[in-house]
Design a protein around this motif. Structure first.
Motif, PDB file in Angstrom:
ATOM      1  N   TYR A  25      35.688  42.734  37.876  1.00 50.65           N
ATOM      2  CA  TYR A  25      36.617  41.845  37.173  1.00 50.65           C
ATOM      3  C   TYR A  25      35.987  41.287  35.898  1.00 50.65           C
ATOM      4  O   TYR A  25      36.628  41.201  34.839  1.00 50.65           O
ATOM      5  CB  TYR A  25      37.055  40.703  38.086  1.00 50.65           C
ATOM      6  CG  TYR A  25      38.235  41.035  38.962  1.00 50.65           C
ATOM      7  CD1 TYR A  25      39.295  41.778  38.473  1.00 50.65           C
ATOM      8  CD2 TYR A  25      38.286  40.593  40.282  1.00 50.65           C
ATOM      9  CE1 TYR A  25      40.370  42.083  39.272  1.00 50.65           C
ATOM     10  CE2 TYR A  25      39.358  40.898  41.097  1.00 50.65           C
ATOM     11  CZ  TYR A  25      40.416  41.644  40.590  1.00 50.65           C
ATOM     12  OH  TYR A  25      41.480  41.934  41.376  1.00 50.65           O
ATOM     13  N   HIS A  26      34.715  40.892  36.012  1.00 48.43           N
ATOM     14  CA  HIS A  26      34.019  40.364  34.834  1.00 48.43           C
ATOM     15  C   HIS A  26      33.936  41.437  33.736  1.00 48.43           C
ATOM     16  O   HIS A  26      34.145  41.153  32.543  1.00 48.43           O
ATOM     17  CB  HIS A  26      32.622  39.876  35.205  1.00 48.43           C
ATOM     18  CG  HIS A  26      32.631  38.613  36.036  1.00 48.43           C
ATOM     19  ND1 HIS A  26      33.434  37.545  35.735  1.00 48.43           N
ATOM     20  CD2 HIS A  26      31.915  38.260  37.151  1.00 48.43           C
ATOM     21  CE1 HIS A  26      33.241  36.570  36.613  1.00 48.43           C
ATOM     22  NE2 HIS A  26      32.329  36.992  37.493  1.00 48.43           N
ATOM     23  N   GLN A  27      33.601  42.650  34.150  1.00 49.03           N
ATOM     24  CA  GLN A  27      33.530  43.736  33.161  1.00 49.03           C
ATOM     25  C   GLN A  27      34.896  43.998  32.512  1.00 49.03           C
ATOM     26  O   GLN A  27      34.992  44.205  31.301  1.00 49.03           O
ATOM     27  CB  GLN A  27      33.037  45.027  33.832  1.00 49.03           C
ATOM     28  CG  GLN A  27      31.555  45.008  34.182  1.00 49.03           C
ATOM     29  CD  GLN A  27      31.106  46.335  34.756  1.00 49.03           C
ATOM     30  OE1 GLN A  27      31.911  47.063  35.337  1.00 49.03           O
ATOM     31  NE2 GLN A  27      29.841  46.661  34.600  1.00 49.03           N
ATOM     32  N   LEU A  28      35.954  43.955  33.365  1.00 49.52           N
ATOM     33  CA  LEU A  28      37.293  44.166  32.835  1.00 49.52           C
ATOM     34  C   LEU A  28      37.670  43.064  31.851  1.00 49.52           C
ATOM     35  O   LEU A  28      38.252  43.323  30.782  1.00 49.52           O
ATOM     36  CB  LEU A  28      38.298  44.230  33.989  1.00 49.52           C
ATOM     37  CG  LEU A  28      39.768  44.454  33.598  1.00 49.52           C
ATOM     38  CD1 LEU A  28      39.923  45.776  32.854  1.00 49.52           C
ATOM     39  CD2 LEU A  28      40.661  44.431  34.832  1.00 49.52           C
ATOM     40  N   ASN A  29      37.336  41.809  32.196  1.00 52.68           N
ATOM     41  CA  ASN A  29      37.640  40.691  31.301  1.00 52.68           C
ATOM     42  C   ASN A  29      36.884  40.823  29.986  1.00 52.68           C
ATOM     43  O   ASN A  29      37.421  40.546  28.903  1.00 52.68           O
ATOM     44  CB  ASN A  29      37.305  39.365  31.980  1.00 52.68           C
ATOM     45  CG  ASN A  29      38.261  39.047  33.112  1.00 52.68           C
ATOM     46  OD1 ASN A  29      39.398  39.521  33.108  1.00 52.68           O
ATOM     47  ND2 ASN A  29      37.811  38.269  34.091  1.00 52.68           N
ATOM     48  N   ARG A  30      35.600  41.216  30.102  1.00 53.05           N
ATOM     49  CA  ARG A  30      34.832  41.416  28.872  1.00 53.05           C
ATOM     50  C   ARG A  30      35.429  42.543  28.019  1.00 53.05           C
ATOM     51  O   ARG A  30      35.502  42.432  26.790  1.00 53.05           O
ATOM     52  CB  ARG A  30      33.364  41.742  29.207  1.00 53.05           C
ATOM     53  CG  ARG A  30      32.550  40.534  29.669  1.00 53.05           C
ATOM     54  CD  ARG A  30      31.057  40.814  29.576  1.00 53.05           C
ATOM     55  NE  ARG A  30      30.666  41.921  30.413  1.00 53.05           N
ATOM     56  CZ  ARG A  30      30.273  41.804  31.685  1.00 53.05           C
ATOM     57  NH1 ARG A  30      30.244  40.593  32.249  1.00 53.05           N
ATOM     58  NH2 ARG A  30      29.927  42.849  32.385  1.00 53.05           N
ATOM     59  N   ARG A  31      35.869  43.600  28.699  1.00 55.89           N
ATOM     60  CA  ARG A  31      36.476  44.716  27.959  1.00 55.89           C
ATOM     61  C   ARG A  31      37.763  44.261  27.262  1.00 55.89           C
ATOM     62  O   ARG A  31      38.006  44.601  26.091  1.00 55.89           O
ATOM     63  CB  ARG A  31      36.778  45.867  28.923  1.00 55.89           C
ATOM     64  CG  ARG A  31      37.384  47.088  28.263  1.00 55.89           C
ATOM     65  CD  ARG A  31      36.376  47.760  27.353  1.00 55.89           C
ATOM     66  NE  ARG A  31      36.943  48.932  26.747  1.00 55.89           N
ATOM     67  CZ  ARG A  31      36.960  50.143  27.308  1.00 55.89           C
ATOM     68  NH1 ARG A  31      36.410  50.311  28.507  1.00 55.89           N
ATOM     69  NH2 ARG A  31      37.487  51.163  26.692  1.00 55.89           N
TER      70      ARG A  31
END
Length: 673
Positions: free
Chosen positions: A382-388
């Protein structure tokens, strides 16, 4: 129903293999099948195949039948049929020269095929997109699509698709001038063409082999493949192959010259006729360009101009700025859609992981550790998706800011160009102001002397009213002339301020003859101030019935000033070249400015000079921003670009140029009236 579809596809395969001898029979057979009752899915496949049969002879029919197939497939929710219809429509739009529509439909077909996961359809769609980019001269993306299609064809052992792709890869390497690689792939493709009896691919690859051998200097082999391609493509009239092979032979004959000169023209005309008959704009463009050059080499300017006009009209329909902008917009839109799709897939994958973790939680206690670990993985995802997503949003913001800065910079450049024009005209305006100001000074001096004389002869005036009346009359006339020339100086200053004003102006009914005359005189006087020894003949051909035309006065004057200044520069350069060669006998610098009403709704302004002219390589770039042929420090490269924006964007008109090196240059401005 699936069994019937499979039978239809199996029947379509051998039909394609017998294309050369039975083209009309195939079309009649498909039409006969369409007249008999069939399931809707079968009718979709028949319509798609009928669209394919017309691709090389009548692309407009291909588009029409492809649309019928698409509508029917959408009505019955037949996704595979939709893919075939989209691929066939894309080929039709490409052959008809509508590249934006071909790209849009081709991308839809590729996405639909990827959604189905059908390797054959994916390979066909990739091959069609590669061919579209190759026709536009975009070699790198074309090669990328072809190599993907080749891998797909080899993966599923589809020989019919592979024979098309190998030849297309050879075409791209020929376009990149990598002739060894081109020869390798074209030979492989041509061998498979003969094995699979694919006539369309065979005649296309034979023509391209002729082109490669011609460029390698092996004219005998080139002629062999050209003749074979023409012979095999004539009966079914496969347009693109006939165009390329006739044109290849024409270029080969033109290069050899001598007794082959007439053969070159004959083959060029055959290439043009094939392209026109088959509604193939790219073939028409290349053939007309060749014929224009060939006739120009033979000093037949009338024929050269006729074919050049045809080439320009065809190129504008294929590669106009608006169409190229549409193509680029579609490419950007597709990339953004792919990014958004990837983000959605990542989010869907994260949601699936979350559901799996919840299912594991319903199990036994030993699964708690695994649940905790996977939960951490989910949070990390989720964190990676938010950063993306944040990165994507930041990129979009930066693009918007860059676009705003670009527009602001463009406005600044337009204002700077106006000021540059104003600086160039300062000398001419100063010269123009000098005459009325001299009149003002001279008549003021005479009036002063008259007043002084009247003061010295006051007693005589009293004794002779007639003498006093004569002095007063002279004084009055001089004062009137002072006022008249003072108003003229004020008018010139007002026009100068009007030229320097920024922002769009207001259209007003204007006398274009007067505006053109004003621009011509100001440009000539300013040019003579910088070049005192320069003299030129100025010819006017103004239409007395032109009438008033609604234009932005200052912008149109600026356009005509720029065109006249460029013409003066061109004739001076030619004069200097002739003087350097001691060959000035008989040359007289001449500028001809004309106006005329072409229709009730259009007027035309022309500036013609007998200066140095321009080769084709320069003429095609003159309206590009920052392009200039003048030495550094003498030109900004923005003048003609801004003239193009004023005429086309601000007034909805047209700006065109014709030129021949060392003979003439003619700019034509057409404005709606």
């Amino acid at each position: 129903m699936r069994t019937v579809c499979i039978l239809i596809l199996c029947w379509l395969g051998p039909v394609q293999a017998m294309y050369a001898a039975q083209t009309n029979v195939q079309i009649d057979s498909i039409r006969q099948l369409l007249r008999t009752p069939h399931p809707d899915t079968t009718r979709v496949l028949l319509l798609a195949q009928l669209a394919y049969e017309y691709t090389q002879t009548n692309p407009l029919a291909t588009i029409a039948y492809g649309r019928q197939a698409l509508r029917l497939a959408q009505q019955v929710h037949f996704q595979r049929g939709e893919c075939w219809a989209l691929i066939r429509m894309g080929s039709g739009f490409r052959e008809a020269g509508n590249y934006p529509a071909a790209l849009q439909v081709g991308l839809q077909g590729l996405h639909a095929a990827e959604g189905l996961g059908d390797p054959e359809l994916i390979g066909r769609a990739l091959n069609a997109l590669g061919y579209l980019y190759w026709e536009q001269g975009n070699s790198r993306p074309a090669l990328n699509y072809f190599l993907q299609s080749k891998r797909m064809a080899e993966k599923i052992s589809n020989q019919k698709l592979l024979t098309r792709v190998l030849g297309n890869i050879g075409n791209v390497y020929q376009q990149l001038n990598l002739l060894d690689s081109a020869l390798y792939y074209l030979r492989r493709g041509y061998t498979l063409d003969l094995v699979n009896r694919d006539l369309v691919s065979e005649v296309g690859d034979a023509g391209m082999l002729g082109n490669v051998y011609a460029r390698l200097g092996r004219s005998g082999l080139a002629q062999y493949y050209y003749r074979r391609s023409i012979k095999r493509a004539k009966k079914p009239h496969i347009t693109f192959a006939l165009c390329r092979s006739y044109l290849g032979r024409a270029r080969l004959f033109e290069k050899e010259g001598g007794i082959w000169a007439d053969s070159a023209l004959q083959n060029g005309r055959q290439a043009l006729a094939a392209g026109q008959l088959g509604h193939y704009p790219k073939g028409v463009l290349e053939a007309s360009q060749f014929l224009a050059t060939a006739w120009a080499n033979r000093q037949d300017t009338a024929a050269a101009y006729r074919y050049l006009s045809l080439a320009n009209a065809t190129r504008d329909s294929l590669f106009s700025l608006s169409k190229m902008a549409q193509v680029q917009a579609l490419e950007v839109s597709d990339r953004l859609s792919q990014q958004e799709l990837a983000a959605e897939q990542e989010q869907a994958e994260a949601e699936r992981r979350q559901l799996w973790l919840l299912a594991a939680l319903a199990g036994a206690l030993p699964a708690l550790w695994l649940l905790w670990r996977n939960n951490r993985l989910k949070q990390h995802a989720y964190h990676q998706l938010n950063r993306r997503n944040a990165q994507i949003a930041a990129q979009r913001d930066r693009l918007r800011e860059a676009l705003a800065e670009l527009k602001a910079t463009q406005n600044q450049l337009m204002q700077r160009e106006k000021m540059a024009f104003l600086g160039e005209l300062t000398a001419g305006i100063a010269h123009e102001l000098q005459n009325p100001l001299n009149f003002v000074k001279n008549f003021a001096d005479v009036s002063t002397e008259l007043v002084e004389e009247m003061s010295g002869k006051e007693h005589e005036v009293a004794s002779s009213n007639s003498i006093g009346q004569e002095f007063l009359t002279g004084l009055k006339q001089n004062l009137q002339k002072i006022s008249q020339h003072g108003q003229r100086a004020s008018s010139i200053i007002r026009d100068m301020l009007e030229h320097s004003r920024s922002g769009p102006g207001r259209r007003e009914p204007s006398d274009l003859n007067a505006l053109t005359e004003e621009a011509l005189l100001l440009a000539y006087q300013g040019f003579c101030v910088k070049n005192p020894e320069f003299k030129a003949t100025l010819t006017r051909e103004y239409d007395p019935g032109l009438g008033l035309v609604p234009v932005i006065r200052s912008d149109i004057v600026r356009v005509m000033l720029n065109l006249c200044a460029n013409s003066l520069y061109a004739v001076l350069e030619r004069q200097r070249k002739l003087e350097a060669c001691a060959a000035t006998t008989g040359y007289e610098p001449t500028i001809t400015v004309s106006t005329r009403r072409t229709t009730e709704r259009e007027v035309e302004l022309k500036v013609l000079d007998n200066g140095i002219g321009m080769p084709e390589s320069i003429r095609t770039k003159v309206f590009q921003p920052f392009f200039s042929t003048k030495p550094p420090g003498e030109g900004t490269g923005l003048g003609l670009s801004l003239c193009f924006d004023i005429v086309v964007q601000s007034h909805g008109g047209n700006l065109a140029v014709k030129s021949k090196e060392n003979e003439f240059t003619e700019f034509t401005v057409r404005l709606p009236s």
